[in-house]
Scaffold this motif. Structure first.
Motif, PDB file in Angstrom:
ATOM      1  N   PRO A  98       0.612  -1.137  -0.035  1.00 52.81           N
ATOM      2  CA  PRO A  98       0.012   0.215   0.054  1.00 52.81           C
ATOM      3  C   PRO A  98       0.885   1.421  -0.261  1.00 52.81           C
ATOM      4  CG  PRO A  98       0.398  -1.170   2.251  1.00 52.81           C
ATOM      5  CD  PRO A  98       0.981  -2.151   1.573  1.00 52.81           C
ATOM      6  N   LYS A  99       0.061   2.212  -0.556  1.00 57.46           N
ATOM      7  CA  LYS A  99       0.490   3.881   0.336  1.00 57.46           C
ATOM      8  C   LYS A  99       0.164   4.611   0.867  1.00 57.46           C
ATOM      9  CE  LYS A  99       2.599   3.594  -4.848  1.00 57.46           C
ATOM     10  NZ  LYS A  99       2.918   3.675  -6.225  1.00 57.46           N
ATOM     11  N   ASN A 100       0.615   5.407   1.336  1.00 56.73           N
ATOM     12  CA  ASN A 100       0.155   6.508   1.642  1.00 56.73           C
ATOM     13  C   ASN A 100      -0.552   7.787   0.991  1.00 56.73           C
ATOM     14  OD1 ASN A 100       2.180   8.216   1.562  1.00 56.73           O
ATOM     15  ND2 ASN A 100       2.656   8.017   3.938  1.00 56.73           N
ATOM     16  N   LEU A 101      -0.951   8.422   2.139  1.00 54.91           N
ATOM     17  CA  LEU A 101      -1.498   9.754   0.986  1.00 54.91           C
ATOM     18  C   LEU A 101      -0.574  10.785   0.110  1.00 54.91           C
ATOM     19  CD1 LEU A 101      -4.716  10.822   3.498  1.00 54.91           C
ATOM     20  CD2 LEU A 101      -4.456   9.782   1.620  1.00 54.91           C
ATOM     21  N   GLY A 125       2.171   8.821  -1.070  1.00 50.75           N
ATOM     22  CA  GLY A 125       2.039   8.070  -2.319  1.00 50.75           C
ATOM     23  C   GLY A 125       4.112   7.603  -1.538  1.00 50.75           C
ATOM     24  N   LEU A 126       3.766   7.567  -0.604  1.00 47.44           N
ATOM     25  CA  LEU A 126       5.441   6.690   0.024  1.00 47.44           C
ATOM     26  C   LEU A 126       4.562   4.811  -0.276  1.00 47.44           C
ATOM     27  CD1 LEU A 126       6.720   9.005   2.548  1.00 47.44           C
ATOM     28  CD2 LEU A 126       7.731   8.562   0.334  1.00 47.44           C
ATOM     29  N   GLU A 127       5.607   4.107  -0.474  1.00 50.67           N
ATOM     30  CA  GLU A 127       5.239   2.644  -0.668  1.00 50.67           C
ATOM     31  C   GLU A 127       5.476   2.678   0.666  1.00 50.67           C
ATOM     32  OE1 GLU A 127       6.235  -1.545  -3.298  1.00 50.67           O
ATOM     33  OE2 GLU A 127       6.500   0.452  -3.861  1.00 50.67           O
ATOM     34  N   ARG A 128       4.643   1.527   2.039  1.00 52.19           N
ATOM     35  CA  ARG A 128       4.809   0.914   2.581  1.00 52.19           C
ATOM     36  C   ARG A 128       4.852  -0.485   2.293  1.00 52.19           C
ATOM     37  NH1 ARG A 128       6.831   5.192   5.206  1.00 52.19           N
ATOM     38  NH2 ARG A 128       5.287   7.109   5.915  1.00 52.19           N
ATOM     39  N   LYS A 129       6.291  -1.122   2.794  1.00 56.72           N
ATOM     40  CA  LYS A 129       6.947  -2.448   2.613  1.00 56.72           C
ATOM     41  C   LYS A 129       6.162  -3.480   3.434  1.00 56.72           C
ATOM     42  CE  LYS A 129       9.468  -1.217  -0.417  1.00 56.72           C
ATOM     43  NZ  LYS A 129       9.764  -1.704  -2.389  1.00 56.72           N
TER      44      LYS A 129
END
Length: 312
Positions: free
Chosen positions: A177-180, A182-186
């Protein structure tokens, strides 16, 4: 003092001599390998028999996964036509190549495709390998990371959902998923990777380029392949699929595979002709029909005549 300088000079000359010798030996070895490679003809990697022969070799498989996914794997075994038993749901999935590294909790699947470019189909394959892990799980956790690599050996057709044309050598889908911002969470790290060597990109990184070139050259330039023999995995694969390495039994099996593909191609051509006729009925112009079906202008005009006769 003079003796010490003289000995040091002699040692330096000897070191340079050895260095030159090693350099010359490396050059001779490279030229030898280059000539050897250029004298060989490669079997086509769009044939399932040769594709599996190359990529089920453990050295090739490990090198391919390292370059495409970026991880080191050491699978206990590499399987072909892998199917989960009992099957999940009502679809009977089979993986062309399937391997698992239980120590690193990693599953790698490789699918080779000529005609069926249905992206949904491979999403199902990918998700099934994730879902299947729930059979013996005590909770909802997924212990093994799944990497699915789909190798397309023919150009893409128009996407039926989006009506778009894709011209990408490499497409990567991640479930993270990505946060608002646009950073991807592994969180999950599963990846679905599509490779299509028919769209050569100038910015494609070398780790992808080497394997895309091997696949493309084996199909379109098998007698004089331009491939990177500095990559040990590529060199190994080319040795495995050179004509001299193919057994009579494998040649026979490959011819049966070619016959099967021709039947599929004829069926597909019938479907394409039907699609073209539907577009003709919707008053689509030739340019759009060409993009949607891959047919030539002459073929479309012939279908227009046939469509007109059918209506009369």
């Amino acid at each position: 003092m003079e003796f010490g300088l003289e000995a040091e000079a002699e040692g330096l000359i000897e070191f340079k001599t050895i260095k030159v010798f090693i350099s010359c030996f490396a050059t001779i070895l490279y030229v030898s390998l280059y000539r050897k490679l250029n004298s060989m003809t490669l079997a086509r990697l769009d044939n399932e028999v040769f594709f599996k022969k190359a990529f089920t070799d453990k050295i090739v498989f490990k090198a391919f996964v390292k370059d495409i996914v970026g991880i080191e794997v050491d699978p206990e075994k590499i399987e072909t036509e892998k199917a989960f038993q009992p099957k999940l749901g009502n679809i009977n999935f089979k993986y062309d190549i399937f391997a698992e590294d239980s120590k690193k909790r990693i599953i790698v699947e490789i699918q080779k495709v000529e005609y069926d470019h249905n992206f949904d189909r491979f999403l199902h394959y990918h998700l099934q390998a994730i879902t299947e892990q729930q059979r013996n799980a005590q909770d909802y956790s997924v212990e093994r990371t799944v990497y699915t690599i789909v190798v397309m050996t023919a150009p893409y057709k128009i996407n039926e959902k989006t009506r778009e044309f894709y011209r990408d050598e490499v497409l990567i889908s991640s479930l993270n998923p990505k946060n608002l911002k646009g950073l991807e969470r592994k969180i999950f790290n599963h990846e679905l990777i599509y490779l299509n060597p028919n769209y050569k990109g100038v910015d494609t990184p070398q780790n992808y380029r080497d394997w895309l070139d091997l696949i493309y050259e084996s199909i379109h330039n098998p007698e004089d392949p331009k491939i990177n023999i500095h990559n040990a995995g590529i060199l190994r694969a080319s040795e495995i699929i050179k004509y001299e390495s193919i057994s009579p039994e494998e040649w026979e099996e490959s011819k049966i595979e070619v016959g099967r593909r021709k039947v599929i191609q004829l069926e597909r051509e019938d479907q394409i002709h039907e699609i073209a006729k539907n577009l003709i009925g919707l008053k689509a112009d030739n340019d759009f029909i060409k993009k949607a079906t891959g047919l030539t202008s002459e073929e479309i005009e012939w279908l227009r005549e046939e469509f007109k006769n059918e209506k009369n």
